[in-house]
Design an enzyme around this catalytic site. Structure first.
Site, PDB file in Angstrom:
ATOM      1  N   GLU A  57      40.821  49.273  54.026  1.00  0.00           N
ATOM      2  CA  GLU A  57      40.923  50.235  52.914  1.00  0.00           C
ATOM      3  C   GLU A  57      39.782  51.247  52.943  1.00  0.00           C
ATOM      4  OE1 GLU A  57      43.613  50.507  51.508  1.00  0.00           O
ATOM      5  OE2 GLU A  57      44.495  48.535  51.876  1.00  0.00           O
ATOM      6  N   THR A  65      43.681  56.590  70.146  1.00  0.00           N
ATOM      7  CA  THR A  65      44.466  55.405  69.805  1.00  0.00           C
ATOM      8  C   THR A  65      45.887  55.614  70.345  1.00  0.00           C
ATOM      9  OG1 THR A  65      44.944  56.442  67.675  1.00  0.00           O
ATOM     10  CG2 THR A  65      43.162  54.847  67.715  1.00  0.00           C
ATOM     11  N   ASP A  84      43.580  39.152  59.497  1.00  0.00           N
ATOM     12  CA  ASP A  84      42.138  39.416  59.535  1.00  0.00           C
ATOM     13  C   ASP A  84      41.503  38.937  60.844  1.00  0.00           C
ATOM     14  OD1 ASP A  84      42.362  40.410  56.974  1.00  0.00           O
ATOM     15  OD2 ASP A  84      40.715  39.210  56.151  1.00  0.00           O
TER      16      ASP A  84
HETATM   17 ZN   LIG Z   1      46.589  50.758  54.813  1.00  0.00          ZN
END
Ligand SMILES: [Zn+2]
Length: 424
Positions: free
Chosen positions: A239, A263, A297
């Protein structure tokens, strides 16, 4: 250039309806493991519909970003670490949502490691992407001064009657059961709360309204609060990436663009923990381990060099978050928090005086260390003012500088400190 961006914004806005559907699906199906859910693009779509001037402001941010990216690294005005003061609003309904100060500190530590490429799992980056994994030079410190100048821990705990929040920004408004932001020009506001519908978090891009600027994360995404695939603090990393103008790595469209060249183009979001290479859109493998994908994660561990440049543009000349460089939020009587290479914040007390200066600017580094510091003066466009000479003994001759505001960048090779001063 501008029209291209409007078209992009439109396509991003349209494609975000897929997220809304996904969100509802997960809400109805709480037993299944929902994929990572971030409402950032939904929020952007709603904000663009409500405020026609937002697209123009975001296009201006893109123009400035392109200028910054096309400037050679040595001429960029951002040198060394950018240190961002953070205020964390813990808005809780029941005790389990009231995360501890230690858990908040652990979250800041995760951010600092991820943004400095000192996260231990960076070793898992595939060889193909290792040269691209970047130290962003952006670091975070809990605020030490509140907006009135009073000392603070940088953490607010506030109980609310609201059982769970959504992406409608109520958590940012005390009249709606939330906690009001501190000035966005001086602080990164982070709200930690319960979110409904399987939502993990959302952020507001640069260019949005100050009153809602910042990021919101689910309380259980902070490290040490819960277990599961989204419990290591990477929701905040993702975020904050958005808050620093990063798009989802798949560009929120089929084989879309994230406005970053290094990327790989990839078809869509990845979930879970994909093995490399997962080839799509004719690439050599998705960069699914990027923080801006939707993986677990434990399976995201890098920003790219191009993403780092895009984020740093915000702190360059004319950058939309450059005001944070002048924030007194991280300083106690001009102490500035500096991140060390280990990701642990230390404090260096460096003072510039007098400020404003006319003939000589003194730098209060310890006498014995004065010779080991490099001290350079830049104008606010990022050009080094070579006529301002450091004498290696704590003094910078500034008599020949034109009047105006300058940035001093001081480094001992390990830590870099920047402060502004006025030449009169
Ligand atoms: Zn996002």
């Amino acid at each position: 250039m501008k029209s291209k961006f409007y078209a992009l914004a439109l396509s991003l806005g349209l494609s975000s309806s897929a997220f809304a559907q996904e969100s509802r699906l997960a809400f109805d199906n709480s037993k299944a493991t929902p994929g990572r859910q971030c409402a950032t693009m939904d929020v952007l779509k709603a904000q663009m519909a409500a405020d026609p001037s937002l697209a123009k402001r975001m296009a201006a941010v893109e123009d400035q970003t392109k200028k910054f990216e096309s400037t050679s690294t040595s001429n960029r005005s951002v040198v060394g670490a950018v240190v961002i003061p953070v205020v964390v609003h813990v808005v809780y309904n029941i005790t389990t949502q009231n995360v501890t100060d230690a858990q908040v500190a652990a979250q800041i530590d995760v951010l600092n490691k991820d943004f400095a490429k000192t996260n231990s799992d960076v070793t898992l980056v595939p060889d193909a992407f290792k040269p691209l994994a970047a130290n962003t030079n952006i670091q975070f410190v809990l605020a030490q001064q509140d907006p009135t100048g009073a000392p603070t821990s940088g953490i607010i705990h506030k109980q609310t009657k609201i059982a769970s929040f959504s992406s409608n920004d109520a958590v940012k408004n005390s009249k709606k059961g939330g906690s009001d932001p501190w000035p966005a020009s001086s602080y990164l506001n982070v709200w930690v709360c319960n979110l409904s519908g399987g939502l993990l978090g959302y952020a507001q891009f640069p260019g949005g309204r100050a009153s809602t600027d910042g990021v919101v994360v689910l309380f259980s995404s902070l490290p040490g609060v819960a277990s599961g695939p989204y419990s290591k603090g990477r929701t905040a990393t993702h975020e904050v990436g958005h808050w620093l103008n990063l798009r989802h790595i798949w560009g929120d469209a089929s084989c879309g663009t994230d406005l970053v060249t290094d990327t790989p183009t990839q078809q869509t979001s990845n979930y879970g923990c994909p093995s490399f290479p997962h080839v799509t859109c004719g690439n050599n493998g998705d960069m699914s381990m990027n923080y801006m994908d939707y993986t677990d994660d434990a399976c995201m561990y890098m920003f790219s060099t191009g993403q780092a440049a895009r984020m740093n543009a915000l702190f360059g000349a004319g950058g939309s978050r450059a005001s944070l460089l002048n924030s007194s939020g991280a300083r106690t009587t001009r102490q500035l928090a500096v991140a060390t290479a280990g990701g642990v914040a230390s404090l260096a007390e460096i003072r510039l005086y007098p400020n404003p200066a006319t003939q000589t600017l003194n730098v209060s580094v310890p006498e014995k260390q004065a010779a080991t510091w490099s001290v350079k003066v830049y104008d606010l466009s990022g050009y080094e003012m070579k006529q301002a000479r450091y004498d290696g003994q704590g003094r910078v001759a500034v008599a020949s500088l034109p009047q105006g505001l300058y940035q001093v960048v001081m480094s001992d090779g390990q830590q870099t400190i920047r402060q502004r001063f006025q030449k009169e």
